[in-house]
Design a protein around this motif. Structure first.
Motif, PDB file in Angstrom:
ATOM      1  N   VAL A   1      -0.129  -4.990  -6.714  1.00  0.00           N
ATOM      2  CA  VAL A   1      -1.023  -5.907  -5.976  1.00  0.00           C
ATOM      3  C   VAL A   1      -2.390  -5.230  -6.053  1.00  0.00           C
TER       4      VAL A   1
ATOM      5  N   LYS B   1      -9.646  -3.568  11.640  1.00  0.00           N
ATOM      6  CA  LYS B   1      -8.279  -3.396  12.178  1.00  0.00           C
ATOM      7  C   LYS B   1      -8.016  -4.405  13.304  1.00  0.00           C
TER       8      LYS B   1
ATOM      9  N   VAL C   1      -4.690  10.060  12.354  1.00  0.00           N
ATOM     10  CA  VAL C   1      -3.429  10.587  11.824  1.00  0.00           C
ATOM     11  C   VAL C   1      -3.697  11.851  11.000  1.00  0.00           C
TER      12      VAL C   1
ATOM     13  N   PHE D   1      -1.441   7.582   2.197  1.00  0.00           N
ATOM     14  CA  PHE D   1      -1.056   8.798   2.944  1.00  0.00           C
ATOM     15  C   PHE D   1       0.126   8.535   3.886  1.00  0.00           C
ATOM     16  N   ILE D   2      -0.003   7.516   4.721  1.00  0.00           N
ATOM     17  CA  ILE D   2       1.063   7.223   5.688  1.00  0.00           C
ATOM     18  C   ILE D   2       2.269   6.599   4.971  1.00  0.00           C
TER      19      ILE D   2
ATOM     20  N   THR E   1       0.763  -2.215  10.209  1.00  0.00           N
ATOM     21  CA  THR E   1       0.159  -0.941  10.612  1.00  0.00           C
ATOM     22  C   THR E   1      -1.273  -1.227  11.049  1.00  0.00           C
ATOM     23  N   SER E   2      -1.452  -1.316  12.355  1.00  0.00           N
ATOM     24  CA  SER E   2      -2.779  -1.552  12.906  1.00  0.00           C
ATOM     25  C   SER E   2      -3.380  -0.200  13.267  1.00  0.00           C
ATOM     26  N   SER E   3      -4.026  -0.065  14.405  1.00  0.00           N
ATOM     27  CA  SER E   3      -4.718   1.189  14.728  1.00  0.00           C
ATOM     28  C   SER E   3      -5.153   1.161  16.190  1.00  0.00           C
TER      29      SER E   3
ATOM     30  N   ASN F   1      -7.380  11.455   1.806  1.00  0.00           N
ATOM     31  CA  ASN F   1      -7.524  10.266   2.665  1.00  0.00           C
ATOM     32  C   ASN F   1      -8.473  10.594   3.820  1.00  0.00           C
TER      33      ASN F   1
ATOM     34  N   PRO G   1      -8.148  -1.154   3.666  1.00  0.00           N
ATOM     35  CA  PRO G   1      -9.126  -0.123   3.294  1.00  0.00           C
ATOM     36  C   PRO G   1      -9.453   0.775   4.483  1.00  0.00           C
TER      37      PRO G   1
ATOM     38  N   PRO H   1      -1.683   3.550  15.434  1.00  0.00           N
ATOM     39  CA  PRO H   1      -1.866   5.000  15.558  1.00  0.00           C
ATOM     40  C   PRO H   1      -3.311   5.386  15.845  1.00  0.00           C
TER      41      PRO H   1
ATOM     42  N   GLY I   1       0.828  -1.225   0.000  1.00  0.00           N
ATOM     43  CA  GLY I   1       0.000   0.000   0.000  1.00  0.00           C
ATOM     44  C   GLY I   1       0.848   1.255   0.000  1.00  0.00           C
TER      45      GLY I   1
ATOM     46  N   LYS J   1      -0.744   4.019 -10.984  1.00  0.00           N
ATOM     47  CA  LYS J   1      -0.430   4.512  -9.631  1.00  0.00           C
ATOM     48  C   LYS J   1       1.044   4.302  -9.322  1.00  0.00           C
TER      49      LYS J   1
HETATM   50  P1  NDP Z   1      -4.817   5.438   2.702  1.00  0.00           P
HETATM   51  O1  NDP Z   1      -6.198   5.148   2.259  1.00  0.00           O
HETATM   52  O2  NDP Z   1      -4.162   6.672   2.226  1.00  0.00           O
HETATM   53  O3  NDP Z   1      -3.871   4.206   2.348  1.00  0.00           O
HETATM   54  C1  NDP Z   1      -4.325   2.888   2.306  1.00  0.00           C
HETATM   55  C2  NDP Z   1      -3.499   2.129   1.304  1.00  0.00           C
HETATM   56  O4  NDP Z   1      -3.997   0.772   1.210  1.00  0.00           O
HETATM   57  C3  NDP Z   1      -3.594   2.711  -0.106  1.00  0.00           C
HETATM   58  O5  NDP Z   1      -2.380   2.536  -0.783  1.00  0.00           O
HETATM   59  C4  NDP Z   1      -4.688   1.857  -0.745  1.00  0.00           C
HETATM   60  O6  NDP Z   1      -4.626   1.822  -2.150  1.00  0.00           O
HETATM   61  C5  NDP Z   1      -4.348   0.500  -0.147  1.00  0.00           C
HETATM   62  N1  NDP Z   1      -5.502  -0.404  -0.208  1.00  0.00           N
HETATM   63  C6  NDP Z   1      -6.693  -0.256   0.411  1.00  0.00           C
HETATM   64  N2  NDP Z   1      -7.516  -1.275   0.093  1.00  0.00           N
HETATM   65  C7  NDP Z   1      -6.824  -2.078  -0.758  1.00  0.00           C
HETATM   66  C8  NDP Z   1      -7.139  -3.274  -1.462  1.00  0.00           C
HETATM   67  N3  NDP Z   1      -8.332  -3.867  -1.330  1.00  0.00           N
HETATM   68  N4  NDP Z   1      -6.183  -3.815  -2.258  1.00  0.00           N
HETATM   69  C9  NDP Z   1      -4.968  -3.217  -2.401  1.00  0.00           C
HETATM   70  N5  NDP Z   1      -4.622  -2.100  -1.748  1.00  0.00           N
HETATM   71  C10 NDP Z   1      -5.543  -1.517  -0.958  1.00  0.00           C
HETATM   72  O7  NDP Z   1      -4.864   5.401   4.279  1.00  0.00           O
HETATM   73  P2  NDP Z   1      -3.770   5.715   5.398  1.00  0.00           P
HETATM   74  O8  NDP Z   1      -2.451   5.984   4.814  1.00  0.00           O
HETATM   75  O9  NDP Z   1      -4.393   6.701   6.302  1.00  0.00           O
HETATM   76  O10 NDP Z   1      -3.739   4.303   6.147  1.00  0.00           O
HETATM   77  C11 NDP Z   1      -2.649   3.398   6.042  1.00  0.00           C
HETATM   78  C12 NDP Z   1      -2.795   2.366   7.121  1.00  0.00           C
HETATM   79  O11 NDP Z   1      -2.800   2.995   8.387  1.00  0.00           O
HETATM   80  C13 NDP Z   1      -4.090   1.545   7.040  1.00  0.00           C
HETATM   81  O12 NDP Z   1      -3.803   0.227   7.437  1.00  0.00           O
HETATM   82  C14 NDP Z   1      -4.985   2.233   8.080  1.00  0.00           C
HETATM   83  O13 NDP Z   1      -5.962   1.364   8.586  1.00  0.00           O
HETATM   84  C15 NDP Z   1      -3.938   2.595   9.133  1.00  0.00           C
HETATM   85  N6  NDP Z   1      -4.343   3.681  10.024  1.00  0.00           N
HETATM   86  C16 NDP Z   1      -4.634   4.926   9.525  1.00  0.00           C
HETATM   87  C17 NDP Z   1      -5.004   5.945  10.397  1.00  0.00           C
HETATM   88  C18 NDP Z   1      -5.317   7.324   9.915  1.00  0.00           C
HETATM   89  O14 NDP Z   1      -5.888   8.108  10.701  1.00  0.00           O
HETATM   90  N7  NDP Z   1      -4.973   7.710   8.698  1.00  0.00           N
HETATM   91  C19 NDP Z   1      -5.130   5.706  11.853  1.00  0.00           C
HETATM   92  C20 NDP Z   1      -4.744   4.381  12.256  1.00  0.00           C
HETATM   93  C21 NDP Z   1      -4.378   3.409  11.369  1.00  0.00           C
HETATM   94  P3  NDP Z   1      -5.573   2.829  -3.014  1.00  0.00           P
HETATM   95  O15 NDP Z   1      -5.435   4.182  -2.422  1.00  0.00           O
HETATM   96  O16 NDP Z   1      -5.024   2.709  -4.384  1.00  0.00           O
HETATM   97  O17 NDP Z   1      -6.958   2.285  -2.877  1.00  0.00           O
END
Ligand code: NDP
Length: 347
Positions: free
Chosen positions: A59, A173, A203, A15-16, A129-131, A218, A88, A200, A11, A40
Motif C-alpha cells: 500500500v 491523530k 513511545v 517501529f511499533i 493506533t491513535s495517540s 523513528n 505519518p 500511546p 504500516g 520494504k
Molecule cells: P513509524 O514512522 O515507525 O511507522 C509509521 C508507519 O506508517 C510506517 O510503516 C510508515 O511507512 C507508514 N506510513 C506513514 N505514512 C504513510 C503513507 N502516507 N502511506 C503508507 N504508509 C505510511 O512510527 P511509529 O511506529 O512510531 O508509529 C506507528 C503508529 O503509532 C502511528 O499511527 C503513530 O501516529 C502512532 N503513535 C506513535 C507514537 C510514538 O511515540 N512512536 C506515540 C503515539 C502514537 P514508511 O516508514 O515506509 O514511510
C-alpha cells in the motif's frame, strides 16, 4: 479469538508495528502486513525468516483514494482482525495538510471503506493506533492542573492545528481517530466489526531489529538518540509528557484483540510522565561510557519540572482493563540506549 485467526497490520514496517507483527506470530496468528514498496516488504519478510504465517502487500500511499481496496479485494474473506497503525509521524514538512492530516484521515477512512466493501461479514475487530495526541492539544500539555483521561479530546480544529508541525501531527491523530468512531456510528448496520483505539504517549524502547537503527530512526526514538549524542555542558530541549515502552504498546494491541472488555474502548497507554532531564539522568547513571561525555542538565530536577510544567494523565481505567504491568522509565530507557550504543559500536 483462536490463533488460526488472520490479522491485517497496516504500516507493518514501522517501529511499533514490527513488535506487533512479532508478538502476533509468536502467539500463532496468521499475519498479512502492508508496506510501501516491494523492497520494504521483502526486507521485512527476510527479517522474520520468511515465516510461512506472514505475508505482505503493498500500500504505497494511504493518502490515495481507495488505498486499501486491492488488499481487501484479495484477502477480505480471510481477515478477521484489522490493526491500523500506518500514519505519518514526523515533523519534516511545512505542508501540514498534504503530509500529515490528509494521509492520517484518508488512510483511516479508506481502510474502513475497504472493509465495508469487501469484508463486511468477516472483519470482527478493528483496532486503530491513535495517540495521546488525540486527547490533548500541545498548548494544553503544560497546564499543570489539567487531568487527561480516556474521555478527553484534543481541542484543536482543522485550522488551528496547522500552527506548526507538532500541532498538525497531533491534529492528524485526533481527526483520524474521530473518522474511525464516526465511520462506525454511521455504518453500524452494514459492518460487523467493533472498534477500539490504542492511544500511546511518547513511545520508547528497543527496536524489534537492532539494524533498523542503521537506516534512520523513528521520531520518538530520535529523542533518546539525540540525548545520547548530546555534548557535555550542552543544552537539550526538555520534552515532557506521558511515556510507554514499545513492548507494552504491542502487548496492548494483542490484549485488545483478545479481551472482550476492551471492545469500544480508548486505551490510553502511559506508565507515567517523563521529561528529557530524567532520561539524561538515567543515561549518566547507567552508562559509564556516556558519563562525562553527554549533557547533564540539572540532575534530579525532573519530578519538580513535571509537577509544574505538565498536565497529568489518569489512565487507571485502561490499566485495569489491560491488567498488565508496564515497563518503568529506567528499564525502558536502559534497553533503548543499550541497543543504540551496541549498534553504534558495531559501525
Ligand atoms: P513509524 O514512522 O515507525 O511507522 C509509521 C508507519 O506508517 C510506517 O510503516 C510508515 O511507512 C507508514 N506510513 C506513514 N505514512 C504513510 C503513507 N502516507 N502511506 C503508507 N504508509 C505510511 O512510527 P511509529 O511506529 O512510531 O508509529 C506507528 C503508529 O503509532 C502511528 O499511527 C503513530 O501516529 C502512532 N503513535 C506513535 C507514537 C510514538 O511515540 N512512536 C506515540 C503515539 C502514537 P514508511 O516508514 O515506509 O514511510
Amino acid at each position: 479469538m483462536t490463533t488460526d485467526t488472520t490479522v491485517f497490520v497496516s504500516g507493518a514496517t514501522g517501529f511499533i508495528a514490527l513488535h506487533i507483527v512479532n508478538d502476533l506470530l509468536k502467539a500463532g496468528y496468521t499475519v498479512i502486513g502492508s508496506g510501501r514498496s516491494q523492497e520494504k516488504n521483502d526486507g521485512l519478510l527476510k527479517k522474520f525468516n520468511n515465516n510461512p504465517k506472514l505475508s505482505m502487500e503493498i500500500v504505497e500511499d494511504i493518502a490515495a483514494p481507495n488505498a486499501f481496496d486491492e488488499v481487501f479485494k484479495k484477502h477480505g474473506k480471510e481477515i478477521k482482525i484489522v490493526l491500523h497503525t500506518a500514519s505519518p509521524f514526523h515533523f519534516e514538512t511545512t505542508n501540514f495538510e498534504k503530509d500529515l492530516l490528509t494521509p492520517a484521515v484518508n488512510g483511516t477512512q479508506s481502510i474502513l471503506e475497504a472493509i465495508k466493501k469487501y469484508a463486511a461479514d468477516t472483519v470482527e475487530k478493528v483496532i486503530v493506533t491513535s495517540s495521546t495526541a488525540a486527547l490533548v492539544t500541545p498548548t494544553d500539555m503544560n497546564k499543570e492542573d489539567l487531568v487527561i483521561t480516556e474521555e478527553s479530546w484534543n481541542k484543536d480544529t482543522w485550522d488551528s492545528c496547522q500552527a506548526n508541525a507538532v500541532a498538525a501531527y497531533c491534529g492528524s491523530k485526533k481527526f483520524a481517530e474521530k473518522t474511525a468512531w464516526e465511520f462506525l456510528k454511521e455504518n453500524k448496520s452494514s459492518v460487523k466489526f467493533t472498534l477500539s483505539t490504542i492511544n500511546p504517549g511518547f513511545v520508547f524502547g528497543p527496536q524489534m531489529f537492532a539494524d533498523s537503527l542503521k537506516h534512520g530512526i523513528n521520531t520518538s526514538s530520535g529523542i533518546v538518540s539525540e540525548l545520547i549524542h548530546s555534548k557535555v555542558g550542552g543544552e537539550f530541549y526538555n520534552y515532557c509528557g506521558p511515556f510507554i515502552d514499545v513492548r507494552d504498546v504491542s502487548k496492548a494491541h494483542l490484549v485488545a484483540i483478545e479481551k472482550p472488555e476492551c471492545t469500544g474502548q480508548r486505551l490510553v497507554l502511559s506508565e507515567g510522565l517523563f521529561c528529557c532531564q530524567e532520561i539524561v539522568d538515567i543515561l549518566n547513571e547507567e552508562f559509564p561510557q556516556l558519563k562525562g561525555k553527554i549533557a547533564t542538565g540539572e540532575p534530579a530536577t525532573g519530578p519538580s519540572f513535571l509537577e509544574k510544567n505538565s498536565c497529568k494523565f489518569d489512565n487507571s481505567k485502561t490499566k485495569k482493563l489491560l491488567g498488565f504491568q508496564f515497563y518503568n522509565l529506567k528499564d525502558c530507557i536502559v534497553d533503548t540506549a543499550a541497543q543504540m550504543s551496541e549498534v553504534q559500536n558495531e559501525a
